[in-house]
Design a protein around this motif. Structure first.
Motif, mmCIF file in Angstrom:
data_model
loop_
_atom_site.group_PDB
_atom_site.id
_atom_site.type_symbol
_atom_site.label_atom_id
_atom_site.label_comp_id
_atom_site.label_asym_id
_atom_site.label_seq_id
_atom_site.Cartn_x
_atom_site.Cartn_y
_atom_site.Cartn_z
ATOM 1 N N ILE A 51 40.999 19.779 40.117
ATOM 2 C CA ILE A 51 40.058 19.802 41.891
ATOM 3 C C ILE A 51 39.594 21.169 42.562
ATOM 4 C CG2 ILE A 51 40.723 19.154 44.124
ATOM 5 C CD1 ILE A 51 42.040 16.921 42.701
ATOM 6 N N LEU A 52 40.613 22.175 42.462
ATOM 7 C CA LEU A 52 40.112 23.178 42.775
ATOM 8 C C LEU A 52 39.316 24.073 42.985
ATOM 9 C CD1 LEU A 52 44.621 24.100 43.868
ATOM 10 C CD2 LEU A 52 42.432 23.812 44.748
ATOM 11 N N ASP A 53 39.142 23.515 41.549
ATOM 12 C CA ASP A 53 38.064 24.600 40.048
ATOM 13 C C ASP A 53 36.848 24.112 40.673
ATOM 14 O OD1 ASP A 53 39.288 26.608 39.202
ATOM 15 O OD2 ASP A 53 39.559 25.907 37.558
ATOM 16 N N ASN A 54 36.469 22.919 41.375
ATOM 17 C CA ASN A 54 34.942 22.473 41.508
ATOM 18 C C ASN A 54 35.020 21.905 43.087
ATOM 19 O OD1 ASN A 54 34.237 21.688 38.649
ATOM 20 N ND2 ASN A 54 36.407 21.327 38.199
ATOM 21 N N MET A 55 35.932 23.010 44.132
ATOM 22 C CA MET A 55 35.706 22.619 45.126
ATOM 23 C C MET A 55 34.488 23.041 45.900
ATOM 24 S SD MET A 55 39.629 23.675 46.619
ATOM 25 C CE MET A 55 38.894 23.603 48.247
ATOM 26 N N VAL A 72 42.499 31.761 41.585
ATOM 27 C CA VAL A 72 41.700 32.129 41.768
ATOM 28 C C VAL A 72 40.594 30.997 41.672
ATOM 29 C CG1 VAL A 72 39.231 33.738 42.177
ATOM 30 C CG2 VAL A 72 42.135 34.419 42.526
ATOM 31 N N ASN A 73 39.808 30.749 42.192
ATOM 32 C CA ASN A 73 39.079 29.503 41.854
ATOM 33 C C ASN A 73 37.061 30.265 41.555
ATOM 34 O OD1 ASN A 73 37.476 29.184 44.334
ATOM 35 N ND2 ASN A 73 37.776 27.148 44.213
ATOM 36 N N ARG A 74 37.101 29.118 40.864
ATOM 37 C CA ARG A 74 35.490 29.762 40.231
ATOM 38 C C ARG A 74 34.662 29.831 41.609
ATOM 39 N NH1 ARG A 74 31.237 26.640 40.892
ATOM 40 N NH2 ARG A 74 32.762 24.949 40.874
ATOM 41 N N ARG A 75 34.323 29.082 42.774
ATOM 42 C CA ARG A 75 33.756 29.375 43.732
ATOM 43 C C ARG A 75 34.423 30.460 44.239
ATOM 44 N NH1 ARG A 75 29.394 30.231 45.624
ATOM 45 N NH2 ARG A 75 29.444 29.110 47.415
ATOM 46 N N PRO A 83 34.075 39.331 38.652
ATOM 47 C CA PRO A 83 35.083 38.620 37.638
ATOM 48 C C PRO A 83 36.395 38.573 38.423
ATOM 49 C CG PRO A 83 34.391 40.798 36.867
ATOM 50 C CD PRO A 83 33.768 40.873 38.517
ATOM 51 N N ARG A 84 36.856 37.468 37.991
ATOM 52 C CA ARG A 84 38.353 37.406 37.894
ATOM 53 C C ARG A 84 39.130 38.385 37.776
ATOM 54 N NH1 ARG A 84 40.098 31.963 38.652
ATOM 55 N NH2 ARG A 84 37.706 31.036 37.322
ATOM 56 N N GLU A 85 39.289 39.185 36.392
ATOM 57 C CA GLU A 85 39.667 39.413 35.671
ATOM 58 C C GLU A 85 39.537 41.475 36.599
ATOM 59 O OE1 GLU A 85 37.273 38.909 33.750
ATOM 60 O OE2 GLU A 85 38.341 36.823 33.718
ATOM 61 N N VAL A 86 38.535 41.498 38.025
ATOM 62 C CA VAL A 86 39.251 42.923 38.246
ATOM 63 C C VAL A 86 39.304 42.197 39.449
ATOM 64 C CG1 VAL A 86 36.984 44.204 40.099
ATOM 65 C CG2 VAL A 86 36.597 43.663 37.395
ATOM 66 N N LEU A 87 39.238 41.081 40.051
ATOM 67 C CA LEU A 87 40.189 40.798 41.425
ATOM 68 C C LEU A 87 41.922 40.257 40.982
ATOM 69 C CD1 LEU A 87 36.784 38.666 43.076
ATOM 70 C CD2 LEU A 87 37.477 41.451 43.424
ATOM 71 N N THR A 88 42.507 41.392 41.229
ATOM 72 C CA THR A 88 43.523 41.019 40.888
ATOM 73 C C THR A 88 44.626 40.875 41.393
ATOM 74 O OG1 THR A 88 44.022 43.046 39.922
ATOM 75 C CG2 THR A 88 43.835 42.180 38.289
ATOM 76 N N ASP A 89 44.551 41.946 42.411
ATOM 77 C CA ASP A 89 44.770 42.055 43.908
ATOM 78 C C ASP A 89 44.927 42.090 45.151
ATOM 79 O OD1 ASP A 89 45.677 44.701 44.232
ATOM 80 O OD2 ASP A 89 46.290 44.777 42.186
#
Length: 181
Positions: A51-55, A72-75, A83-89
């Motif tokens: 659900i969270l990934d598809n908001m 961190v969701n896809r949106r 990319p998710r790997e960069v936004l770690t903190d």
């Protein structure tokens, strides 16, 4: 007793009896209920993450004490263009998304707003961001605390289109729709 197989946990210890002979004590515990509970929790977590990934809006959860991105969701990734790997903190997020002196000033303001605990201060409109590809976008975001988990929840949405000349709706209409006000 009846030969039916079941999941078990085995604890064993070797010890010496009063005469000095090696002995073994073994306990076998039926963990069927635990396994069923774990499977139900995994299924529930997958359902909630789906659900969270598809908001239609971005969503991220960071721990308050260390700023680490726990979810961190896809949106969220699409909105910020990193990319998710960069936004770690939180520190890496601000360094990437809001580079330069303006970004450092914004980070200080946003962190002060969040530390205030005042929900009215935890909404930011039409913030200029930079994607990994160097594109400029404008986002609006809101944040809230979940104190019981020591987590801050962030919900951005892309306001870029609403700021373009000739846009059908202005930023205030987009904000009202996104925040339900």
């Amino acid at each position: 007793k009846d030969g039916t197989k079941f999941p078990a946990e085995v604890s064993s210890v070797v010890f010496k009896d009063q005469e000095g002979r090696d002995r073994t004590s073994m306990i076998i515990r039926d963990i069927t209920t635990r396994r069923l509970t774990e499977a139900a929790l995994r299924e529930r977590n997958q359902y909630i993450e789906s659900i969270l990934d598809n908001m239609p809006i971005g969503f991220a959860a960071n721990t308050i004490d260390d700023g680490v991105a726990r979810y961190v969701n896809r949106r969220f990734i699409e909105i910020y263009g990193w990319p998710r790997e960069v936004l770690t903190d939180v520190d890496r997020f601000f360094a990437c998304v809001y580079p330069g002196p303006e970004g450092r000033e914004l980070k200080a303001r946003v962190l002060a707003d969040m530390q205030s605990g005042d929900p009215a201060r935890m909404r930011w409109s039409d913030l200029r961001i930079t994607t990994q590809k160097g594109e400029t976008r404008y986002i609006s975001a809101t944040a809230t605390f979940q104190e019981s988990r020591a987590v801050i929840l962030g919900c951005p949405f892309d306001a870029t289109a609403s700021l373009r000349p000739g846009a059908r709706f202005g930023p205030s209409a987009i904000r009202r729709a996104a925040w339900g006000i």
